[in-house]
Design an enzyme around this catalytic site. Structure first.
Site, short mmCIF file in Angstrom:
data_model
loop_
_atom_site.label_atom_id
_atom_site.label_comp_id
_atom_site.label_asym_id
_atom_site.label_seq_id
_atom_site.Cartn_x
_atom_site.Cartn_y
_atom_site.Cartn_z
N CYS A 91 29.35 71.75 43.22
CA CYS A 91 30.19 70.81 43.98
C CYS A 91 31.19 70.07 43.09
CB CYS A 91 29.31 69.78 44.68
SG CYS A 91 27.95 70.49 45.62
N HIS A 343 33.62 69.59 53.08
CA HIS A 343 33.34 69.67 51.64
C HIS A 343 33.49 71.12 51.19
CE1 HIS A 343 31.46 69.46 47.81
NE2 HIS A 343 30.18 69.44 48.18
N CYS A 373 27.85 64.16 43.91
CA CYS A 373 26.59 64.79 43.53
C CYS A 373 26.82 66.29 43.40
CB CYS A 373 25.50 64.51 44.56
SG CYS A 373 25.83 65.15 46.21
#
EC number: 2.3.1.16
Length: 387
Positions: A91, A343, A373
């Site tokens: 991520c 995302h 995160c």
């Protein structure tokens, strides 16, 4: 040591992954479009003068494989002499791309870089080809690779109720829709070609993932998505699946001034940390604390925060433990976040940084912090300072 500055930052609209605007647009094209746009917006910098391109992407297979950074650069007609590399910190990939370029500039090994990232989650699903080593369960919890269950764990540990999660998710959509209506995203979104519901080619200049009709009452009717019996996390309180790209022009402050380019912000500090994979969503807390320590600042010095909303159950404990729970409406994700916008994994680090820079300018604050995160237990953070 050279000062690192952000000269420009842009993104595509966020497209819905299932039958959305970019269903017929490849990840390389989204990336190349932004590379071309950054260079066109900053003509004082010749493309051949770029030292490198750092591009984040998580699922590096199919159309995103074989070094998508180089493929996109070639499509964008960046001179062949300019190298390009694809970066993967899950991520945090495109924020890691920024960190990699920044360090090259700090050490004098580069003067100008394009950084960014992309993820087409409609064409290359997040779980495509994933095959965890079976022996990994001897070292970490079996569910550590299931992001939704790690969010459930965080919520239980920190007393985050279902009602709190639903309220935060509704806020994300409301804030993102308000930002869209007020043209707050206009300075960061580059109109990008896609197809409407009828298959007609058109230019999109808005995020199609936002659901302005979202209410707490509607969210309360959704069933748990990851733990059907005892869970609280739903699809509505999780980051949306979306397709998109984001990009930044990063330079040494001295080179920017030589070329007459006005820096928008400096990279004040950077940090990456690890944490227990079972609570991977907690990574922003130690990462932010380390970045603030490196910058010689405290959380109270930061005017605005962009914290990636992987899950409401995940971000709320982070906000709480950073001492910001009473300042959500003044400082946190003022234009909504990933619950509303989505995302796209390799894109999000550059996306939230781009949104942060615009918020810092609009709110006229000196410092901003972007953090997220990372799956399997990491956190990444960057402190920016307006020039």
């Amino acid at each position: 040591m050279e000062q690192v500055v952000i000269v420009d930052a842009i993104r595509t609209p966020m497209g819905r992954s299932k039958g959305g605007a970019f269903r017929n647009v490849r990840a390389e094209d989204l990336s190349a479009h932004l590379m071309r746009s950054l260079l066109a917006r900053n003509p004082a910098l010749e493309a051949a003068a770029l030292d490198d391109i750092y591009w984040g992407c998580v699922q590096q297979t199919l159309e995103q494989g074989f070094n998508i950074a180089r493929n996109a650069a070639l499509l964008a007609e960046v001179p062949h002499s300019v190298p390009a590399v694809t970066v993967n910190r899950l991520c945090g990939s495109s924020m890691q791309a920024l960190h990699d370029a920044a360090r090259m500039i700090m050490t004098g090994d580069a003067q100008a870089c394009l950084v960014g990232g992309v993820e087409h989650m409609g064409h290359v699903p997040m779980s495509h080809g994933v095959d965890f080593h079976p022996g990994l369960s001897r070292n970490v919890a079996k569910a550590a690779g299931m992001m939704g269950l790690t969010a459930e764990m965080l919520a239980r540990m920190h007393g985050i109720s279902r009602e709190m999660q639903d309220a935060f998710a509704a806020r994300s959509h409301a804030r993102a829709w308000a930002a869209t209506q007020s043209a707050a995203f206009k300075n960061e979104i580059i109109p990008t070609g896609g197809h409407d519901a009828d298959g007609v080619l058109k230019q999109f200049n808005y995020d199609e993932v936002i659901r302005p009709e979202t209410t707490v009452e509607a969210l309360a009717t959704l069933r748990p998505a990851f733990d059907p019996v005892n869970g609280m996390v739903t699809a509505g309180t999780s980051s949306a699946l979306s397709d998109g790209a984001a990009a930044m022009l990063v330079m040494s402050e001295s080179r920017a001034h030589e070329l007459g380019l006005k820096p928008r912000a400096r990279v004040r500090s950077m940090a990456v940390v690890g944490c227990d994979p079972s609570i991977m969503g907690y990574g922003p807390v130690p990462a932010s604390k380390l970045a603030l320590k490196k910058a010689g600042l405290s959380a109270s010095d930061i005017g605005v925060f962009e914290m990636n909303e992987a899950f409401a159950a995940q971000i709320l404990p982070c906000i709480k433990d950073l001492g910001l729970i009473e300042q959500i409406d003044e400082k946190i994700n003022l234009n909504g976040g990933a619950i509303a916008l989505g995302h796209p994994l390799g894109c999000s680090g550059a996306r939230i940084s781009t949104t942060l820079l615009n918020l810092m300018e609009r709110k006229d604050v000196q410092f901003g912090l972007a953090t997220m995160c990372i799956g399997l237990g990491q956190g990444i953070a960057t402190v920016f300072e307006r020039v």
